[in-house]
Design an enzyme around this catalytic site. Sequence first.
Site, short mmCIF file in Angstrom:
data_model
loop_
_atom_site.label_atom_id
_atom_site.label_comp_id
_atom_site.label_asym_id
_atom_site.label_seq_id
_atom_site.Cartn_x
_atom_site.Cartn_y
_atom_site.Cartn_z
N LYS A 186 0.82 -1.20 0.00
CA LYS A 186 0.00 0.00 0.00
C LYS A 186 0.88 1.28 0.00
O LYS A 186 2.09 1.21 0.15
CB LYS A 186 -0.94 -0.01 1.20
CG LYS A 186 -1.96 -1.18 1.16
CD LYS A 186 -2.80 -1.19 -0.10
CE LYS A 186 -4.13 -1.89 0.03
NZ LYS A 186 -4.09 -3.37 -0.02
C1 LIG Z 1 -5.48 -4.04 0.78
C2 LIG Z 1 -6.94 -3.87 0.83
C3 LIG Z 1 -7.70 -4.27 1.94
C4 LIG Z 1 -7.18 -5.08 3.08
O1 LIG Z 1 -5.99 -4.77 3.60
P1 LIG Z 1 -4.99 -5.82 4.29
O2 LIG Z 1 -4.17 -4.89 5.13
O3 LIG Z 1 -4.18 -6.45 3.20
O4 LIG Z 1 -5.77 -6.77 5.10
C5 LIG Z 1 -9.05 -3.98 1.94
N1 LIG Z 1 -9.64 -3.37 0.91
C6 LIG Z 1 -8.97 -3.00 -0.19
C7 LIG Z 1 -9.68 -2.29 -1.28
C8 LIG Z 1 -7.59 -3.26 -0.27
O5 LIG Z 1 -6.93 -2.91 -1.38
#
Ligand SMILES: *Cc1c(COP(=O)(O)O)cnc(C)c1O
Length: 408
Positions: A186
Amino acid sequence: MPGFELFGEEERKEVNDVLATGILMRYGFDGPRKNIWKSKELEEAICKQFGCRYAQLTSSGTSALTTALSALGIGAGDEVIMPSFTFVASFEAVLSVGAIPVLADIDESLTLNPDAVRKEITSKTKCVMPVHMCGSMADLDPLIQICKEHNLILLEDACQSIGGSYKGKFLGTIGHAGTFSFDFVKTITCAEGGVVMTNDHDLYTKADGFTDHGHDHKGADRGADLHPFIGYNYRISELHAAVGLAQIRKLDKFLSIQKNNYDQLKNILSQIPEVSFRQIPDPAGDSCTFMSWFLPTESLTRSVVAELKEQNILAGNFYWFDNNWHYIRKWDHLKQATTLNNLNEGQKAALEKLQQKSFSASDSIMNRCISTAISLLWTPQQIEEKGKKMVSAIKKVLQQTSALQASF
Ligand SMILES: *Cc1c(COP(=O)(O)O)cnc(C)c1O
């Protein structure tokens, strides 16, 4: 796109602060921790950076969504309207609280189509959950209007759009609650982590307790805390928060690099009249983690993907239509309700219905869409080169196709 690309001394320093005391837990141990509170510091930094009143860190973006849904009182029998294009975590979180994910079509913004949302509203609908996919935003005004008309909760899944904004407010801070993910890919990372943001004190208090076994955090020590409700363990560790703290201080820099790189690449691709771009409800608020673009037809798009692969430049370009993680078409485990334990009856019935449901409106957008991840490490020369190669691959496909048509 990801903060891990610019990882270094700053992150190491913050982690070493924690390692020096050995107190890896975010609560308690007041003496030995020598006033090192990385999680609290990161929550304060999040409130300041994004302009929300409260932030509760969690162990992941998925647990942030689960926490937000629970704190919002969403559970068994409640329907949550979410888009057909998202990351699997969005429906996982809804199912995990006993609620029913109702998938609605997207439009060329690659996010919820407000008209499609209206069609999905029933007496069981409790929440609308737009997902701000690939760095850019859902058109929130019409969704807010729908929520007001039907007295629904608005929960923003902003996990992929850290630092993006809509009409001057940061994504994730506009609905009743919003979430970010800080997983490894992210915009800023903690390795694993997430946050629930809200301006509502009651929601925040619930999120705080829920992520720590229901502790009210009012006792003289953890054993003296009361448990006003049942919670779970979705805590972040101090080591993870330490990484996040170094990363959030770099966020403005990341966003400005992303924007520059995106603008340069978009300029190059704009030369091709057949290429169109994702609709962005508030262009100034795009976090520019991805550039998403369309070709006129599915067959042209597939040929371009094949050509990019052939020329060894497919890496960083995503054709979500064929991807197992992000689009309803390939979510067989969801459509077949393949779980390890029993779902509740309402959930089973809803997933059975999902198998029959047509997403042709979403298909006709997703089958023409390619998203290019914007790297923080590109030099202007590299973007120039990459852009030229992409243009030549696209032009080659377009010329072949028109030659083919001319020959008939
Ligand atoms: C990455 C993501 C999540 C979940 O995040 P994690 O930290 O990997 O559990 C939820 N929603 C979206 C749209 C994402 O891209």
